[in-house]
Design a protein around this motif. Structure first.
Motif, PDB file in Angstrom:
ATOM      1  N   ARG A 131       0.914  -1.231   0.079  1.00 44.33           N
ATOM      2  CA  ARG A 131      -0.058  -0.085  -0.033  1.00 44.33           C
ATOM      3  C   ARG A 131       0.842   1.348   0.096  1.00 44.33           C
ATOM      4  N   ALA A 132       0.392   2.221  -0.464  1.00 46.67           N
ATOM      5  CA  ALA A 132       1.158   3.781  -0.550  1.00 46.67           C
ATOM      6  C   ALA A 132       1.437   3.987   1.058  1.00 46.67           C
ATOM      7  N   ALA A 133       2.445   4.564   1.108  1.00 42.31           N
ATOM      8  CA  ALA A 133       2.864   5.030   2.520  1.00 42.31           C
ATOM      9  C   ALA A 133       1.948   5.877   3.108  1.00 42.31           C
ATOM     10  N   ALA A 148       2.970   2.979  10.145  1.00 46.38           N
ATOM     11  CA  ALA A 148       3.250   1.437  10.339  1.00 46.38           C
ATOM     12  C   ALA A 148       4.953   1.469  10.365  1.00 46.38           C
ATOM     13  N   PRO A 149       5.380   0.790  11.015  1.00 40.97           N
ATOM     14  CA  PRO A 149       6.913   0.657  11.045  1.00 40.97           C
ATOM     15  C   PRO A 149       7.396  -0.113   9.846  1.00 40.97           C
ATOM     16  N   ALA A 175      12.594   1.562  10.519  1.00 43.04           N
ATOM     17  CA  ALA A 175      12.232   2.767  11.026  1.00 43.04           C
ATOM     18  C   ALA A 175      10.665   2.835  11.724  1.00 43.04           C
ATOM     19  N   ASN A 176      10.451   3.647  12.586  1.00 46.76           N
ATOM     20  CA  ASN A 176       9.140   3.840  13.446  1.00 46.76           C
ATOM     21  C   ASN A 176       8.149   4.023  12.432  1.00 46.76           C
ATOM     22  N   ASN A 177       8.049   4.918  11.399  1.00 47.26           N
ATOM     23  CA  ASN A 177       6.907   5.123  10.509  1.00 47.26           C
ATOM     24  C   ASN A 177       7.379   5.679   9.085  1.00 47.26           C
ATOM     25  N   ALA A 178       6.569   6.135   8.224  1.00 44.35           N
ATOM     26  CA  ALA A 178       6.959   6.354   7.064  1.00 44.35           C
ATOM     27  C   ALA A 178       7.978   7.717   6.872  1.00 44.35           C
ATOM     28  N   ALA A 179       7.596   8.540   7.679  1.00 44.59           N
ATOM     29  CA  ALA A 179       8.501   9.715   7.715  1.00 44.59           C
ATOM     30  C   ALA A 179      10.085   9.574   7.830  1.00 44.59           C
ATOM     31  N   GLU A 180      10.117   8.514   8.961  1.00 44.23           N
ATOM     32  CA  GLU A 180      11.371   7.993   9.230  1.00 44.23           C
ATOM     33  C   GLU A 180      12.297   7.127   8.341  1.00 44.23           C
TER      34      GLU A 180
END
Length: 82
Positions: free
Chosen positions: A41-43, A49-50, A69-74
């Motif tokens: 799925r797209a971020a 989601a990690p 990474a803890n999330n999409a930004a990281e």
């Protein structure tokens, strides 16, 4: 040959080649969601989601795990080197 006269088989082969080339991953880093519901799925649909981070090993051509990474930004920061 006019595009309207192209045999369906030739068109399908051309389409499949284009799709395959579009699927190729570019760059040396990538991230995959760890949550099975978020995979593929797209971020922006699962921003919290990690993600498992990968780097391309230039010698072997294999994707090697590089961290989490803890999330999409990281994940984006890792991929883009921010």
């Amino acid at each position: 040959m006019d595009a309207d006269d192209e045999p369906l088989v030739a068109w399908a082969e051309r389409r499949d080649r284009r799709r395959e080339s579009d699927r190729q991953i570019t760059g040396r880093r990538r991230a995959e969601p760890l949550d099975p519901a978020a995979q593929g799925r797209a971020a922006h649909l699962a921003p919290n989601a990690p993600r498992l981070l990968f780097e391309l090993d230039e010698d072997s051509g294999e994707w090697m795990p590089a961290g989490v990474a803890n999330n999409a930004a990281e994940a984006a920061a890792f991929i883009h080197g921010w």
